[in-house]
Design an enzyme around this catalytic site. Structure first.
Site, PDB file in Angstrom:
ATOM      1  N   ARG A  17       0.820  -1.213   0.000  1.00  0.00           N
ATOM      2  CA  ARG A  17       0.000   0.000   0.000  1.00  0.00           C
ATOM      3  C   ARG A  17       0.851   1.259   0.000  1.00  0.00           C
ATOM      4  O   ARG A  17       0.534   2.232  -0.666  1.00  0.00           O
ATOM      5  CB  ARG A  17      -0.897  -0.023   1.235  1.00  0.00           C
ATOM      6  N   TYR A  18       1.893   1.243   0.769  1.00  0.00           N
ATOM      7  CA  TYR A  18       2.751   2.425   0.906  1.00  0.00           C
ATOM      8  C   TYR A  18       3.986   2.255   0.020  1.00  0.00           C
ATOM      9  O   TYR A  18       4.355   1.138  -0.338  1.00  0.00           O
ATOM     10  CB  TYR A  18       3.197   2.556   2.369  1.00  0.00           C
ATOM     11  N   ARG A  51       7.159   0.031   1.980  1.00  0.00           N
ATOM     12  CA  ARG A  51       7.011  -1.098   2.896  1.00  0.00           C
ATOM     13  C   ARG A  51       5.822  -1.969   2.519  1.00  0.00           C
ATOM     14  O   ARG A  51       4.868  -1.502   1.899  1.00  0.00           O
ATOM     15  CB  ARG A  51       6.881  -0.616   4.340  1.00  0.00           C
ATOM     16  N   CYS A 107      -4.147 -17.751  14.921  1.00  0.00           N
ATOM     17  CA  CYS A 107      -3.647 -17.042  16.107  1.00  0.00           C
ATOM     18  C   CYS A 107      -3.689 -17.995  17.291  1.00  0.00           C
ATOM     19  O   CYS A 107      -4.404 -19.001  17.263  1.00  0.00           O
ATOM     20  CB  CYS A 107      -4.533 -15.847  16.434  1.00  0.00           C
ATOM     21  N   CYS A 122      -9.314 -12.778  18.942  1.00  0.00           N
ATOM     22  CA  CYS A 122      -9.918 -11.584  19.525  1.00  0.00           C
ATOM     23  C   CYS A 122     -11.254 -11.348  18.846  1.00  0.00           C
ATOM     24  O   CYS A 122     -11.330 -11.325  17.611  1.00  0.00           O
ATOM     25  CB  CYS A 122      -9.023 -10.380  19.283  1.00  0.00           C
ATOM     26  N   CYS A 139     -11.452  -8.805  15.989  1.00  0.00           N
ATOM     27  CA  CYS A 139     -10.496  -8.971  14.881  1.00  0.00           C
ATOM     28  C   CYS A 139     -10.925  -8.242  13.603  1.00  0.00           C
ATOM     29  O   CYS A 139     -12.041  -8.408  13.114  1.00  0.00           O
ATOM     30  CB  CYS A 139     -10.301 -10.447  14.562  1.00  0.00           C
ATOM     31  N   ARG A 143      -9.312  -8.616  10.713  1.00  0.00           N
ATOM     32  CA  ARG A 143      -9.086  -9.493   9.562  1.00  0.00           C
ATOM     33  C   ARG A 143      -9.906 -10.770   9.694  1.00  0.00           C
ATOM     34  O   ARG A 143      -9.500 -11.841   9.261  1.00  0.00           O
ATOM     35  CB  ARG A 143      -7.581  -9.788   9.468  1.00  0.00           C
ATOM     36  N   ASP A 194     -11.791  -0.756  13.545  1.00  0.00           N
ATOM     37  CA  ASP A 194     -12.177  -0.830  12.137  1.00  0.00           C
ATOM     38  C   ASP A 194     -13.636  -1.259  11.981  1.00  0.00           C
ATOM     39  O   ASP A 194     -14.235  -1.800  12.902  1.00  0.00           O
ATOM     40  CB  ASP A 194     -11.283  -1.838  11.398  1.00  0.00           C
ATOM     41  N   ASP A 206      -7.525   3.624  10.301  1.00  0.00           N
ATOM     42  CA  ASP A 206      -7.102   2.966   9.070  1.00  0.00           C
ATOM     43  C   ASP A 206      -8.269   3.217   8.103  1.00  0.00           C
ATOM     44  O   ASP A 206      -9.372   2.707   8.312  1.00  0.00           O
ATOM     45  CB  ASP A 206      -6.844   1.470   9.320  1.00  0.00           C
ATOM     46  N   LYS A 226      -3.212   4.324   7.239  1.00  0.00           N
ATOM     47  CA  LYS A 226      -3.425   4.827   8.589  1.00  0.00           C
ATOM     48  C   LYS A 226      -3.292   6.351   8.599  1.00  0.00           C
ATOM     49  O   LYS A 226      -2.304   6.880   8.102  1.00  0.00           O
ATOM     50  CB  LYS A 226      -2.397   4.203   9.525  1.00  0.00           C
TER      51      LYS A 226
HETATM   52  C1  LIG Z   1      -0.081  -0.838   8.979  1.00  0.00           C
HETATM   53  C2  LIG Z   1       0.410  -1.212   7.677  1.00  0.00           C
HETATM   54  C3  LIG Z   1       1.767  -1.039   7.351  1.00  0.00           C
HETATM   55  C4  LIG Z   1       2.767  -0.454   8.313  1.00  0.00           C
HETATM   56  O1  LIG Z   1       2.448   0.885   8.586  1.00  0.00           O
HETATM   57  P1  LIG Z   1       3.369   1.774   9.535  1.00  0.00           P
HETATM   58  O2  LIG Z   1       2.603   3.041   9.710  1.00  0.00           O
HETATM   59  O3  LIG Z   1       4.676   1.952   8.848  1.00  0.00           O
HETATM   60  O4  LIG Z   1       3.530   1.019  10.824  1.00  0.00           O
HETATM   61  C5  LIG Z   1       2.165  -1.399   6.082  1.00  0.00           C
HETATM   62  N1  LIG Z   1       1.299  -1.891   5.177  1.00  0.00           N
HETATM   63  C6  LIG Z   1      -0.011  -2.049   5.455  1.00  0.00           C
HETATM   64  C7  LIG Z   1      -0.907  -2.569   4.395  1.00  0.00           C
HETATM   65  C8  LIG Z   1      -0.493  -1.723   6.716  1.00  0.00           C
HETATM   66  O5  LIG Z   1      -1.796  -1.906   6.992  1.00  0.00           O
END
Ligand SMILES: *Cc1c(COP(=O)(O)O)cnc(C)c1O
Length: 387
Positions: free
Chosen positions: A112-113, A116, A125, A129, A132, A134, A293, A330, A337
């Site tokens: 997404r980002y 990362r 798990c 929870c 949850c 997911r 969520d 989120d 986020k």
């Molecule tokens: C939460 C998340 C991350 C990590 O986000 P950070 O803000 O860097 O901790 C990376 N990818 C996805 C899809 C996420 O939901």
């Protein structure tokens, strides 16, 4: 620790495999731990067993031992024992609340980002929870990533060399054996562009016995490793949990926390502040508080967004800056986020910024070197301060 569960093997409650073999998954087992379940709790357990398409019930004997037998409002009971409310959904709820599926680039890998990725290595798990996010996948098959899918994820990360951070989550990655965990981590660590590995887990809370010396000795070969621990209430911090975090921290693993804001569980500012203080004492740095969520059947857990803002407001300035996590939503449907907080900026102009501090006193930060306008800004500030 409870000792009346059937166990064909050893009765070593400090062995994490014993804990997993003896998870509580039936009403009979749960009644052995909590004698006086409420009528509603019993009904929901029976109903959820009849409806396996919902989120499975499973609780480690260790985590179940933390439940308050006499209080149905116990935060651990509420997070672990199904509720009939789960079977009530609302039109605002979303099957995939954070839009992970549309950012899935190869099986099990969410990108997404820019720099990362999120790698989902299992849907299992130690304990499930009830809130949850997911739940569309978690616990459904208790299966693990296929080797060919892991290989495709590795190839994707190699090809996309802007990716410098891999977050391993699930389900709970810490349910893998040390060897299998090492295989994943070693393979990712060997990728040139991967600078750091993160693990998202609730195991230090629900199965702290899993954190062994052997496990820590393996992890520390692949530094830097960051672990984000899902933890929601001060009652989740026990001697066992402290020992687990202590071992990880002593081995140089950086620990952060992730907390879901949950109605009736941790939505009072005092509860949240206590949790954050207890975490700092065991070297876990508060990282995120999540607005709950819009996962189906979690309406009874959701608070208003103002409740979250109030919590942050009650901490900023009043306690150690390190105790302050970032409160985030989120974004529903995808978008990532987004930090939400009290607004400290009152106004911005070409001349400067007018803002308030934690006590609501107003200040001025002049910009653009326009000295001449400062008195004017100051006047606005002092008027707002009521002087
Ligand atoms: C939460 C998340 C991350 C990590 O986000 P950070 O803000 O860097 O901790 C990376 N990818 C996805 C899809 C996420 O939901």
């Amino acid at each position: 620790m409870i000792d009346n569960l059937d166990d064909p093997g050893s009765l070593n409650t400090s062995d994490w495999h014993w804990q997993l073999r003896n998870r509580i998954t039936t009403l009979e087992q749960l009644e052995k731990v909590v004698e006086h379940l409420t009528v509603e709790e019993k009904r929901a357990v029976i109903y959820s067993l009849k409806h396996p398409e919902g989120l499975k019930m499973a609780i480690t004997p260790y985590f179940a031992s933390l439940m308050d037998k006499n209080n149905p409002e116990c935060p651990i009971r509420k997070q672990m024992i199904p509720s009939m409310e789960e079977f009530r959904t609302s039109p605002v709820e979303l099957y995939d609340p954070c839009g992970e599926e549309k950012d899935t680039v190869v099986a099990n890998l969410v990108h997404r980002y820019p720099d990362r990725v999120l790698l989902l290595v299992t849907d299992k798990c130690a304990a499930y929870c009830r809130h949850c996010t997911r739940r569309r996948i978690v616990g459904s098959s208790e299966s693990v990533i296929k080797e060919e899918n892991f290989q495709s994820a590795v190839e994707y990360i190699k090809r996309n060399n802007k990716i410098r951070d891999v977050l391993i989550s699930g389900g709970d990655p810490l349910l893998f054996s040390d060897d299998r965990m090492e295989y994943f981590i070693k393979t990712l660590h060997a990728i040139d562009n991967v600078e750091m590995i993160r693990i998202g887990t609730r195991v230090p809370v629900t199965l702290p016995q899993r954190i062994t010396n052997d496990f820590c000795n393996m992890l520390k070969k692949y530094q830097p490793i960051y672990i984000s621990i899902h933890i929601n209430h001060p009652n989740e911090i026990t001697e066992e949990m402290k020992a687990a975090c202590g071992m990880l921290a002593d081995n140089g693993i950086v620990l952060g926390s992730q907390t879901v804001l949950l109605k009736g569980i941790n939505d009072r500012p005092q509860t949240m502040m206590k949790l954050m203080h207890e975490l700092l004492k065991i070297r876990v740095r508060p990282y995120y508080i999540y607005q709950c969520d819009l996962a189906p059947g979690t309406g009874h857990f959701r608070t208003s967004v103002s409740a979250g803002i109030k919590i942050i407001q009650s901490m900023r300035g009043y306690t150690t800056g390190y105790a302050l996590p970032t409160y985030v939503i989120d974004a529903p449907g995808g978008g990532g986020k987004v930090p939400i907080g009290p607004d400290y900026v009152i106004s911005k102009s070409r001349k400067g910024v007018i803002f308030k501090n934690y006590e609501s006193r107003v200040f001025v930060y002049p910009e653009n070197g326009s000295m001449i306008s400062v008195p004017k800004l100051d006047k606005i500030a002092s008027e707002r301060n009521g002087s």
